[in-house]
Design a protein around this motif. Structure first.
Motif, PDB file in Angstrom:
ATOM      1  N   LEU A 108     -11.947   4.773 -45.673  1.00 32.33           N
ATOM      2  CA  LEU A 108     -11.566   3.631 -46.508  1.00 32.33           C
ATOM      3  C   LEU A 108     -12.606   2.520 -46.356  1.00 32.33           C
ATOM      4  CD1 LEU A 108      -7.751   3.715 -45.751  1.00 32.33           C
ATOM      5  CD2 LEU A 108      -8.846   4.233 -47.942  1.00 32.33           C
ATOM      6  N   PRO A 109     -13.244   2.096 -47.452  1.00 30.53           N
ATOM      7  CA  PRO A 109     -14.409   1.198 -47.374  1.00 30.53           C
ATOM      8  C   PRO A 109     -14.052  -0.282 -47.222  1.00 30.53           C
ATOM      9  CG  PRO A 109     -14.010   1.791 -49.642  1.00 30.53           C
ATOM     10  CD  PRO A 109     -12.990   2.544 -48.828  1.00 30.53           C
ATOM     11  N   PHE A 110     -13.354  -0.589 -46.153  1.00 34.12           N
ATOM     12  CA  PHE A 110     -12.977  -1.963 -45.861  1.00 34.12           C
ATOM     13  C   PHE A 110     -13.232  -2.239 -44.382  1.00 34.12           C
ATOM     14  CE2 PHE A 110     -10.547  -0.835 -49.575  1.00 34.12           C
ATOM     15  CZ  PHE A 110     -10.584  -1.982 -50.365  1.00 34.12           C
ATOM     16  N   THR A 111     -13.446  -3.486 -44.059  1.00 35.84           N
ATOM     17  CA  THR A 111     -13.687  -3.860 -42.663  1.00 35.84           C
ATOM     18  C   THR A 111     -12.505  -3.484 -41.783  1.00 35.84           C
ATOM     19  OG1 THR A 111     -15.128  -5.692 -43.295  1.00 35.84           O
ATOM     20  CG2 THR A 111     -14.128  -5.796 -41.102  1.00 35.84           C
ATOM     21  N   SER A 112     -11.302  -3.776 -42.249  1.00 38.67           N
ATOM     22  CA  SER A 112     -10.101  -3.577 -41.439  1.00 38.67           C
ATOM     23  C   SER A 112      -9.128  -2.631 -42.121  1.00 38.67           C
ATOM     24  CB  SER A 112      -9.414  -4.927 -41.177  1.00 38.67           C
ATOM     25  OG  SER A 112      -8.273  -4.774 -40.383  1.00 38.67           O
ATOM     26  N   VAL A 113      -8.554  -1.710 -41.341  1.00 34.58           N
ATOM     27  CA  VAL A 113      -7.525  -0.790 -41.834  1.00 34.58           C
ATOM     28  C   VAL A 113      -6.397  -0.758 -40.808  1.00 34.58           C
ATOM     29  CG1 VAL A 113      -6.972   1.574 -42.505  1.00 34.58           C
ATOM     30  CG2 VAL A 113      -9.228   0.623 -43.056  1.00 34.58           C
ATOM     31  N   LEU A 114      -5.168  -0.940 -41.268  1.00 32.86           N
ATOM     32  CA  LEU A 114      -3.990  -0.951 -40.405  1.00 32.86           C
ATOM     33  C   LEU A 114      -2.993   0.096 -40.884  1.00 32.86           C
ATOM     34  CD1 LEU A 114      -3.354  -4.826 -40.247  1.00 32.86           C
ATOM     35  CD2 LEU A 114      -4.887  -3.457 -38.814  1.00 32.86           C
ATOM     36  N   HIS A 115      -2.363   0.769 -39.938  1.00 40.05           N
ATOM     37  CA  HIS A 115      -1.419   1.842 -40.283  1.00 40.05           C
ATOM     38  C   HIS A 115      -0.144   1.701 -39.463  1.00 40.05           C
ATOM     39  CE1 HIS A 115       0.424   5.636 -41.059  1.00 40.05           C
ATOM     40  NE2 HIS A 115       0.057   6.207 -39.936  1.00 40.05           N
ATOM     41  N   SER A 116       1.003   1.753 -40.131  1.00 40.58           N
ATOM     42  CA  SER A 116       2.294   1.728 -39.442  1.00 40.58           C
ATOM     43  C   SER A 116       3.242   2.730 -40.081  1.00 40.58           C
ATOM     44  CB  SER A 116       2.921   0.323 -39.500  1.00 40.58           C
ATOM     45  OG  SER A 116       3.501   0.098 -40.777  1.00 40.58           O
TER      46      SER A 116
END
Length: 387
Positions: A108-116
């Motif tokens: 995923l081409p983003f600085t930050s990735v969060l998963h819950s």
């Protein structure tokens, strides 16, 4: 290489939002979820075995992104090959292994990735009409993906889905029977987006069903009847092949769940979130017959073992969740901590299933795919003696 001030701030912010996610049981339970931040040619991603709720910088391991790109470009990749590739991609050899979903974070081409695994998100997808409900609750800009096991195939599926809509630059992905990924150009942006999506899901479910999936779980309201819990504990210990701790809990939500006319059906469909099966097993025991449960579990193993990669060792067939009209929710584990973790998970499960039934009907992954998770080659590797 010494990190720049900007990189140090990004890492500190990632630790902060990771803890915020991990300390909310309606988002993450007992080690679930993962987070990452990209720093140029490297990515720092939560390591396996670390808990978001008390994550430190040491729990965000450094991984070389060029090595991950090579892994993701392979036509096929087994889970074992992927994990070995992760080890080779570590910037510091010997660091803990990155989360199994590292390739997803990288793709995923983003600085930050969060998963819950937010309860409200899972509730929307654990229904007969999951995709439509997700779009109604969260908006059509969200990418919805059918269930795929974590690992290489999921990363490729997510990359393909994102690229198909890249002109829209989508920042939210919902995975059926699994959870939520949000992206941002900073950890705070990804976190705010995460809370926004969960908030939309919570509001939708509450408006449709009256059930609040972020309201505190009820305190115990009843004690177990007579000496039945002691008798059950003794019986479980007799069947156990190792240590067995037993804990019990009753409250009005558990009692109402067990008293439902369709209890025998809805309790026997599987876990609300795929990864919970590792702790809870696929099904609870509901008829009080430990021997019959063990026989049924062995039949399930024999029925499905052809799906496994390589040789498998059957897991302990003792029930982890027991639902009983007099005792309420009884859970087991190798020790009290493990049994309490199962209890936490199933108390959330009760409310999620109740909500999904009110949303049109509870549906989760089938028996075969549940077996794939429970007997995942990566889980089985942990049972084998070191060579």
């Amino acid at each position: 290489m010494t990190p720049t001030n900007d990189e140090a701030m990004l890492v500190a912010d990632t630790v902060r939002v990771s803890r915020d996610l991990g300390q909310d049981p309606f988002l993450v339970l007992h080690g679930g979820g993962n987070t990452s931040v990209k720093l140029g040619k490297r990515i720092r991603v939560k390591a396996s075995g670390f808990d978001l709720g008390d994550l430190s910088e040491e729990g965000l391991v450094r991984v070389d992104r060029s090595a991950l790109t090579k892994l993701l470009s392979q036509p096929t990749l087994s889970d074992t090959q992927m994990v070995e590739g992760y080890q080779e991609a570590l910037v510091t050899p010997g660091d803990p292994s990155p989360t199994i979903e590292t390739l997803v974070h990288h793709a995923l081409p983003f600085t930050s990735v969060l998963h819950s695994h937010a309860d409200a998100i899972v509730a929307l997808t654990d229904t007969l009409d999951g995709e439509n409900l997700v779009q109604r609750a969260l908006g059509e800009e969200v990418i919805y993906l059918p269930y795929v096991m974590p690992g290489f195939d999921l990363a490729r599926q997510i990359l393909t889905a994102w690229e198909a809509r890249s002109s829209e630059r989508p920042t939210v992905l919902v995975l059926a029977h699994h959870g939520l990924f949000t992206c941002g150009d900073s950890p705070r942006e990804a976190y705010d987006r995460h809370l926004d999506m969960v908030g939309r899901a919570v509001s939708f479910v509450k408006n449709q069903t009256g059930i609040d999936l972020v309201q505190d779980l009820p305190a115990p309201t009843h004690a177990p009847v007579g000496g039945r819990l002691d008798l059950l504990s003794e019986a479980l210990t007799d069947y156990a092949t190792g240590p067995c701790s037993v804990v019990s809990h009753r409250d009005h939500e558990v009692d109402a769940f067990i008293a439902r006319d369709d209890f025998g059906t809805i309790s026997q469909q599987g876990p609300t979130t795929l990864e919970h099966i590792i702790r809870t097993k696929r099904l609870p025991m509901v008829d009080g017959d430990i021997g019959a449960y063990i026989d049924s579990y062995r039949d399930y193993y024999e029925r499905c073992k052809h799906r496994a990669v390589g040789e498998t060792q059957m897991l302990d067939p003792l029930p982890r969740v027991i639902l009983d009209p007099d005792l309420g929710l009884v859970t087991t584990g190798l020790d009290q901590k493990a049994a309490r973790a199962v209890q936490d998970i199933y108390r959330h499960t009760v409310r999620i299933i109740t909500a999904t039934e009110a949303l049109g009907g509870y549906r989760t992954i089938d028996e075969g795919r549940a077996f794939d998770i429970e007997y995942w080659e990566l889980e089985q590797r942990r049972l084998r003696p070191a060579s």
